[in-house]
Design a protein around this motif. Sequence first.
Motif, PDB file in Angstrom:
ATOM      1  N   VAL A  16       0.836  -1.201   0.000  1.00  0.00           N
ATOM      2  CA  VAL A  16       0.000   0.000   0.000  1.00  0.00           C
ATOM      3  C   VAL A  16       0.873   1.254   0.000  1.00  0.00           C
ATOM      4  N   GLU A  17       2.025   1.191   0.660  1.00  0.00           N
ATOM      5  CA  GLU A  17       2.963   2.320   0.696  1.00  0.00           C
ATOM      6  C   GLU A  17       3.736   2.466  -0.613  1.00  0.00           C
ATOM      7  N   GLY A  18       3.571   1.516  -1.524  1.00  0.00           N
ATOM      8  CA  GLY A  18       4.245   1.596  -2.814  1.00  0.00           C
ATOM      9  C   GLY A  18       5.579   0.880  -2.881  1.00  0.00           C
ATOM     10  N   VAL A  19       5.872   0.071  -1.886  1.00  0.00           N
ATOM     11  CA  VAL A  19       7.129  -0.672  -1.857  1.00  0.00           C
ATOM     12  C   VAL A  19       6.970  -1.958  -2.664  1.00  0.00           C
ATOM     13  N   GLU A  20       7.933  -2.252  -3.528  1.00  0.00           N
ATOM     14  CA  GLU A  20       7.911  -3.520  -4.259  1.00  0.00           C
ATOM     15  C   GLU A  20       8.434  -4.624  -3.345  1.00  0.00           C
ATOM     16  N   ILE A  21       7.700  -5.707  -3.272  1.00  0.00           N
ATOM     17  CA  ILE A  21       8.023  -6.805  -2.364  1.00  0.00           C
ATOM     18  C   ILE A  21       8.338  -8.065  -3.166  1.00  0.00           C
ATOM     19  N   ILE A  22       9.365  -8.775  -2.756  1.00  0.00           N
ATOM     20  CA  ILE A  22       9.656 -10.102  -3.291  1.00  0.00           C
ATOM     21  C   ILE A  22       9.559 -11.074  -2.122  1.00  0.00           C
ATOM     22  N   VAL A  23       8.704 -12.071  -2.263  1.00  0.00           N
ATOM     23  CA  VAL A  23       8.491 -13.055  -1.201  1.00  0.00           C
ATOM     24  C   VAL A  23       8.994 -14.405  -1.694  1.00  0.00           C
ATOM     25  N   ILE A  24       9.879 -15.005  -0.943  1.00  0.00           N
ATOM     26  CA  ILE A  24      10.304 -16.379  -1.227  1.00  0.00           C
ATOM     27  C   ILE A  24       9.428 -17.272  -0.368  1.00  0.00           C
ATOM     28  N   ASP A  25       8.616 -18.077  -1.034  1.00  0.00           N
ATOM     29  CA  ASP A  25       7.534 -18.792  -0.368  1.00  0.00           C
ATOM     30  C   ASP A  25       7.567 -20.281  -0.713  1.00  0.00           C
ATOM     31  N   PRO A  26       8.454 -21.052  -0.096  1.00  0.00           N
ATOM     32  CA  PRO A  26       8.576 -22.468  -0.457  1.00  0.00           C
ATOM     33  C   PRO A  26       7.343 -23.300  -0.128  1.00  0.00           C
ATOM     34  N   GLU A  27       6.484 -22.837   0.765  1.00  0.00           N
ATOM     35  CA  GLU A  27       5.307 -23.613   1.155  1.00  0.00           C
ATOM     36  C   GLU A  27       4.012 -23.063   0.556  1.00  0.00           C
ATOM     37  N   SER A  28       4.118 -22.106  -0.353  1.00  0.00           N
ATOM     38  CA  SER A  28       2.954 -21.510  -1.042  1.00  0.00           C
ATOM     39  C   SER A  28       1.941 -20.889  -0.083  1.00  0.00           C
ATOM     40  N   GLU A  29       2.413 -20.337   1.022  1.00  0.00           N
ATOM     41  CA  GLU A  29       1.524 -19.720   1.996  1.00  0.00           C
ATOM     42  C   GLU A  29       1.075 -18.325   1.577  1.00  0.00           C
ATOM     43  N   TYR A  30       1.810 -17.695   0.677  1.00  0.00           N
ATOM     44  CA  TYR A  30       1.537 -16.306   0.328  1.00  0.00           C
ATOM     45  C   TYR A  30       0.938 -16.133  -1.068  1.00  0.00           C
ATOM     46  N   GLN A  31       0.694 -17.214  -1.796  1.00  0.00           N
ATOM     47  CA  GLN A  31       0.218 -17.100  -3.175  1.00  0.00           C
ATOM     48  C   GLN A  31      -1.076 -16.314  -3.288  1.00  0.00           C
ATOM     49  N   GLU A  32      -2.051 -16.592  -2.448  1.00  0.00           N
ATOM     50  CA  GLU A  32      -3.337 -15.900  -2.536  1.00  0.00           C
ATOM     51  C   GLU A  32      -3.199 -14.417  -2.236  1.00  0.00           C
ATOM     52  N   ILE A  33      -2.446 -14.070  -1.200  1.00  0.00           N
ATOM     53  CA  ILE A  33      -2.280 -12.654  -0.846  1.00  0.00           C
ATOM     54  C   ILE A  33      -1.499 -11.910  -1.941  1.00  0.00           C
ATOM     55  N   ILE A  34      -0.526 -12.568  -2.538  1.00  0.00           N
ATOM     56  CA  ILE A  34       0.239 -11.948  -3.617  1.00  0.00           C
ATOM     57  C   ILE A  34      -0.667 -11.687  -4.814  1.00  0.00           C
ATOM     58  N   LYS A  35      -1.496 -12.653  -5.175  1.00  0.00           N
ATOM     59  CA  LYS A  35      -2.449 -12.469  -6.280  1.00  0.00           C
ATOM     60  C   LYS A  35      -3.428 -11.341  -5.961  1.00  0.00           C
ATOM     61  N   MET A  36      -3.930 -11.302  -4.722  1.00  0.00           N
ATOM     62  CA  MET A  36      -4.876 -10.284  -4.303  1.00  0.00           C
ATOM     63  C   MET A  36      -4.276  -8.880  -4.430  1.00  0.00           C
ATOM     64  N   LEU A  37      -2.979  -8.774  -4.190  1.00  0.00           N
ATOM     65  CA  LEU A  37      -2.298  -7.482  -4.248  1.00  0.00           C
ATOM     66  C   LEU A  37      -1.793  -7.148  -5.651  1.00  0.00           C
ATOM     67  N   GLY A  38      -2.126  -7.994  -6.622  1.00  0.00           N
ATOM     68  CA  GLY A  38      -1.742  -7.720  -8.004  1.00  0.00           C
ATOM     69  C   GLY A  38      -0.385  -8.272  -8.392  1.00  0.00           C
ATOM     70  N   GLY A  39       0.176  -9.097  -7.536  1.00  0.00           N
ATOM     71  CA  GLY A  39       1.476  -9.695  -7.834  1.00  0.00           C
ATOM     72  C   GLY A  39       1.342 -10.947  -8.667  1.00  0.00           C
TER      73      GLY A  39
END
Length: 62
Positions: A16-39
């Motif tokens: 929301v602050e405009g920071v680009e985020i890279i998430v390393i997610d070996p267990e696929s815990e963040y896939q839905e939130i990343i998609k929701m945020l347009g990633g």
Amino acid sequence: MDSNINIKLEVIKKVVEGVEIIVIDPESEYQEIIKMLGGKPVTINPDNFTYINPFELEEIDT
């Protein structure tokens, strides 16, 4: 479990602050939130030829 929620909230806050985020997610815990945020989730495994070269990442103008 609480730390996982705190990290997800921090990811949302930074996006929301405009920071680009890279998430390393070996267990696929963040896939839905990343998609929701347009990633875009990128799958990296020995069976495909997708890779990330950190020396080729472009600087983002702020």
